[in-house]
Design a protein around this motif. Structure first.
Motif, PDB file in Angstrom:
ATOM      1  N   ARG A  66      -2.706  21.031 -60.625  1.00  0.00           N
ATOM      2  CA  ARG A  66      -4.008  21.056 -61.284  1.00  0.00           C
ATOM      3  C   ARG A  66      -4.597  19.656 -61.273  1.00  0.00           C
ATOM      4  O   ARG A  66      -3.962  18.704 -61.713  1.00  0.00           O
ATOM      5  CB  ARG A  66      -3.876  21.540 -62.730  1.00  0.00           C
ATOM      6  CG  ARG A  66      -3.550  23.010 -62.828  1.00  0.00           C
ATOM      7  CD  ARG A  66      -3.429  23.464 -64.268  1.00  0.00           C
ATOM      8  NE  ARG A  66      -2.953  24.834 -64.320  1.00  0.00           N
ATOM      9  CZ  ARG A  66      -3.742  25.900 -64.186  1.00  0.00           C
ATOM     10  NH1 ARG A  66      -5.053  25.755 -64.021  1.00  0.00           N
ATOM     11  NH2 ARG A  66      -3.232  27.118 -64.234  1.00  0.00           N
ATOM     12  N   VAL A  67      -5.782  19.546 -60.751  1.00  0.00           N
ATOM     13  CA  VAL A  67      -6.515  18.278 -60.794  1.00  0.00           C
ATOM     14  C   VAL A  67      -7.773  18.550 -61.608  1.00  0.00           C
ATOM     15  O   VAL A  67      -8.706  19.180 -61.123  1.00  0.00           O
ATOM     16  CB  VAL A  67      -6.862  17.778 -59.376  1.00  0.00           C
ATOM     17  CG1 VAL A  67      -7.603  16.443 -59.455  1.00  0.00           C
ATOM     18  CG2 VAL A  67      -5.609  17.647 -58.531  1.00  0.00           C
ATOM     19  N   GLY A  68      -7.761  18.085 -62.871  1.00  0.00           N
ATOM     20  CA  GLY A  68      -8.856  18.455 -63.778  1.00  0.00           C
ATOM     21  C   GLY A  68      -8.813  19.950 -64.005  1.00  0.00           C
ATOM     22  O   GLY A  68      -7.769  20.516 -64.316  1.00  0.00           O
ATOM     23  N   ASN A  69      -9.946  20.589 -63.786  1.00  0.00           N
ATOM     24  CA  ASN A  69      -9.996  22.039 -63.949  1.00  0.00           C
ATOM     25  C   ASN A  69      -9.714  22.775 -62.643  1.00  0.00           C
ATOM     26  O   ASN A  69      -9.706  23.995 -62.605  1.00  0.00           O
ATOM     27  CB  ASN A  69     -11.382  22.454 -64.469  1.00  0.00           C
ATOM     28  CG  ASN A  69     -11.605  21.951 -65.886  1.00  0.00           C
ATOM     29  OD1 ASN A  69     -10.656  21.871 -66.672  1.00  0.00           O
ATOM     30  ND2 ASN A  69     -12.845  21.582 -66.192  1.00  0.00           N
ATOM     31  N   LYS A  70      -9.463  21.988 -61.604  1.00  0.00           N
ATOM     32  CA  LYS A  70      -9.339  22.595 -60.283  1.00  0.00           C
ATOM     33  C   LYS A  70      -7.882  22.915 -59.960  1.00  0.00           C
ATOM     34  O   LYS A  70      -6.998  22.104 -60.223  1.00  0.00           O
ATOM     35  CB  LYS A  70      -9.887  21.608 -59.241  1.00  0.00           C
ATOM     36  CG  LYS A  70     -10.410  22.233 -57.994  1.00  0.00           C
ATOM     37  CD  LYS A  70     -11.078  21.173 -57.129  1.00  0.00           C
ATOM     38  CE  LYS A  70     -11.412  21.734 -55.771  1.00  0.00           C
ATOM     39  NZ  LYS A  70     -11.945  20.705 -54.893  1.00  0.00           N
ATOM     40  N   LYS A  71      -7.646  24.088 -59.388  1.00  0.00           N
ATOM     41  CA  LYS A  71      -6.302  24.462 -58.950  1.00  0.00           C
ATOM     42  C   LYS A  71      -6.170  24.158 -57.464  1.00  0.00           C
ATOM     43  O   LYS A  71      -7.020  24.559 -56.666  1.00  0.00           O
ATOM     44  CB  LYS A  71      -6.085  25.972 -59.131  1.00  0.00           C
ATOM     45  CG  LYS A  71      -5.758  26.398 -60.532  1.00  0.00           C
ATOM     46  CD  LYS A  71      -5.511  27.911 -60.512  1.00  0.00           C
ATOM     47  CE  LYS A  71      -5.148  28.440 -61.868  1.00  0.00           C
ATOM     48  NZ  LYS A  71      -4.984  29.911 -61.826  1.00  0.00           N
ATOM     49  N   ILE A  72      -5.099  23.458 -57.131  1.00  0.00           N
ATOM     50  CA  ILE A  72      -4.856  23.182 -55.710  1.00  0.00           C
ATOM     51  C   ILE A  72      -3.571  23.873 -55.298  1.00  0.00           C
ATOM     52  O   ILE A  72      -2.498  23.598 -55.854  1.00  0.00           O
ATOM     53  CB  ILE A  72      -4.780  21.663 -55.439  1.00  0.00           C
ATOM     54  CG1 ILE A  72      -6.144  21.032 -55.723  1.00  0.00           C
ATOM     55  CG2 ILE A  72      -4.341  21.383 -54.013  1.00  0.00           C
ATOM     56  CD1 ILE A  72      -6.165  19.531 -55.699  1.00  0.00           C
ATOM     57  N   TYR A  73      -3.682  24.755 -54.325  1.00  0.00           N
ATOM     58  CA  TYR A  73      -2.505  25.470 -53.828  1.00  0.00           C
ATOM     59  C   TYR A  73      -1.822  24.611 -52.770  1.00  0.00           C
ATOM     60  O   TYR A  73      -2.159  24.678 -51.593  1.00  0.00           O
ATOM     61  CB  TYR A  73      -2.913  26.828 -53.231  1.00  0.00           C
ATOM     62  CG  TYR A  73      -3.207  27.864 -54.295  1.00  0.00           C
ATOM     63  CD1 TYR A  73      -4.434  27.873 -54.963  1.00  0.00           C
ATOM     64  CD2 TYR A  73      -2.265  28.825 -54.627  1.00  0.00           C
ATOM     65  CE1 TYR A  73      -4.700  28.805 -55.948  1.00  0.00           C
ATOM     66  CE2 TYR A  73      -2.528  29.768 -55.607  1.00  0.00           C
ATOM     67  CZ  TYR A  73      -3.741  29.757 -56.269  1.00  0.00           C
ATOM     68  OH  TYR A  73      -3.991  30.672 -57.244  1.00  0.00           O
ATOM     69  N   ALA A  74      -0.845  23.797 -53.195  1.00  0.00           N
ATOM     70  CA  ALA A  74      -0.123  22.951 -52.235  1.00  0.00           C
ATOM     71  C   ALA A  74       0.757  23.819 -51.339  1.00  0.00           C
ATOM     72  O   ALA A  74       0.919  23.556 -50.146  1.00  0.00           O
ATOM     73  CB  ALA A  74       0.725  21.926 -52.974  1.00  0.00           C
TER      74      ALA A  74
END
Lengths: 331, 225
Positions: free
Chosen positions: B14-22
């Motif tokens: 999670r970067v801030g409110n953003k979800k990053i699918y690594a």
């Protein structure tokens, strides 16, 4: 845990210290000083157990008796009601010598009500205070003179005796107390004084108040040393981050890594502690003697500081280093 | 079941409110004693997948099985123990301990174990010999070239006799020739020691050395061969 592991652990620690010797030296000095200065202050506080009251004002028997009841005063000497140049001495140290005469070095003796003089008790003078208005028990007084008494309040005399002096001088028709506190690193800013009217009912309560001034400064010193020490530990732990992360990734248990960090801190701390003694020995030999043979305070304080450092090191390592270990290795 | 198997593996940052699918729903099977290369651009999820396979981080969802055992279920301390016995790591940034010499860097993973000193020494010297650094054994990392440092890291990864070596872009700081030498060395060691190697890279020249190639993009995989 195997002997081989412990030997390896110790080898890592000593090698790391050799590699980072500059940081280590700084840390050792900071730890040494952080122990040294509060102890100095503590010492100056604890040595205020001898109280001398000196008066050059004719005191009534009631007042003399009241002064004698002040905690710490056990001896009365040199009572003479005839002359301003003679003194009454109440002291806890019977061997205390009677003081030299006093004289005005600046300004004049008080001539009116609400006028007072200050005793010039250090090498530096208090001329700056001349003509200032001070408030005592709600009343205003003008400082009209500076009284010299270096043989009594001078640095060398206090250095040996480490006494608190309550100097009784006078305003026109009312005796007052002039309190002079003393600390080892005496300079103009560290000498403080309190003045109270002897005719006030609160005259003697300030005796309990004034040591608290010193106590506050001990608390400040102690807080400062604990805080600065913790900050230093934090910085040291940050310097461990990469090593800790590598060991963690290579299969070392967290508790083993933390143990290594803490052992290293203990090693540094013990050297810092010894260095503090070294400082104390040269700065204040009798303190060392006193604490070594008469008081566990220094050990308790150092142990408290060490415990705080180790606890903060554990917390920093556990919750800051390992949480970010992988980022450290891959960023 | 394959030696290593991932099932619906997902890792979200999670970067801030953003979800990053690594890592995004990866189902991957890796056979025993093969060298597999994860190939893809930066940010495609290669490092995250390696960290998951090494139990250094936990997945958001999904499972990882190694030799039939689910490693995603292991507690923190058990995962460390499992990692020490089964995994060797080779990092992109090499990550040697700068105040230790070659020999001591190689034996670091064995320090907490109860293996006898003679055995530790035998293993270390054997591996240092294999990676060609016998004459540099007392040198510190700062006295070695980057290629030599990476060789030390490989020897360190192998000292515990792991079943799996995870190498995260081991050639990215090397020139192409040295990079090829390093991967060739790993290939040789993989054959000699019968170890499963999972190597990530974005260098296409290294693909020919792999038994199988896996392409990664945006956290997803596609098998090339």
């Amino acid at each position: 845990m195997s002997m081989r592991y412990n030997l390896t652990l110790f080898r890592y620690i000593t090698r790391r210290q050799r590699k980072k010797w500059k940081e280590t030296v700084v840390l050792i000095f900071i730890i040494a000083l952080s122990i040294f200065f509060p102890l100095q202050t503590l010492e100056s506080y604890q040595n205020q157990k001898y109280i001398a009251v000196i008066s050059q004002y004719p005191l009534s028997i009631d007042t003399v008796n009241a002064i004698k009841r002040i905690d710490g005063i056990t001896y009365v000497a040199g009572i003479n009601y005839d002359s301003l140049n003679d003194s009454i001495v109440f002291t806890a140290t019977p061997e205390y010598k009677i003081f030299a005469s006093k004289y005005i070095i600046d300004g004049r003796f008080p001539e009116k009500e609400n006028e007072i003089v200050l005793v010039n008790n250090t090498e530096s003078n208090h001329r700056i205070m001349l003509n200032r208005i001070v408030k005592i028990n709600g009343s205003s007084y003008r400082i009209v003179g500076i009284l010299s008494d270096k043989s009594l309040f001078g640095f060398s005399a206090l250095f040996e005796k480490k006494d608190i002096f309550i100097h009784i001088t006078h305003i026109a028709f009312e005796p007052i107390l002039l309190y002079v506190g003393y600390s080892f690193f005496a300079n103009e800013t560290e000498i403080y004084y309190e003045i109270k009217s002897l005719t006030s009912k609160n005259t003697y309560t300030f005796m309990h108040f004034t040591p608290n001034i010193e106590r506050v400064s001990i608390e400040i010193f102690l807080s400062a040393s604990f805080i600065s020490s913790t900050v230093i530990v934090f910085l040291i732990i940050l310097s461990f981050r990469k090593d800790a992360a590598i060991l963690f990734a290579l299969g070392w248990q967290q508790k083993r890594i933390i143990k290594r960090v803490l052992l290293e801190l203990v090693l540094i701390y013990v050297i810092g502690y010894m260095l503090c003694y070294f400082f104390l020995y040269f700065a204040l030999v009798h303190t060392l003697r006193y604490y070594l043979f008469g008081n566990l305070g220094i050990f308790l304080y150092a142990a408290g500081l060490l415990a705080t450092d180790l606890l903060s090191a554990y917390i920093f390592t556990r919750y800051l280093v390992f949480k970010k270990a992988i980022e450290v290795l891959t960023e | 079941m394959s030696f290593i198997e991932t099932k619906n593996l997902v890792k979200i940052y999670r970067v801030g409110n953003k979800k990053i699918y690594a890592v995004n729903n990866i189902n991957l099977k890796i056979n025993k004693n093969e060298m597999i290369i994860l190939f893809g651009p930066s940010g495609s999820g290669k490092t995250t997948l390696l960290l998951l396979l090494g139990a250094l981080i936990r997945p958001t969802s999904g499972k990882i099985f190694v030799d039939g055992n689910e490693i995603t279920k292991l507690s923190e301390s058990k995962a460390v123990e499992w990692r020490r016995k089964n995994i060797g790591f080779v990092f992109q940034k090499i990550n040697l301990i700068d105040f230790l010499n070659v020999y001591d860097n190689v034996i670091v993973p064995l320090a907490p174990s109860n293996i006898k000193s003679a055995e530790v020494k035998k293993r270390a010297l054997n591996l240092i010999e294999k990676v060609g650094l016998r004459d540099r054994i007392n040198h510190k990392p700062s006295q070695l070239s980057v290629g030599e440092q990476q060789r030390v890291a490989i020897a360190r990864a192998l000292i515990t006799n792991p079943r799996i070596v995870l190498a995260d872009e081991p050639t990215s700081h090397l020139d192409s020739e040295t990079g090829k030498e390093i991967v060739t060395l790993m290939k040789q060691l993989q054959k000699d020691l019968q170890i499963t190697f999972v190597v990530s890279t974005h260098d296409p020249d290294l693909l020919s050395l792999a038994d199988r190639r896996v392409r990664m993009r945006d956290g997803k995989v596609s098998i090339l061969s």
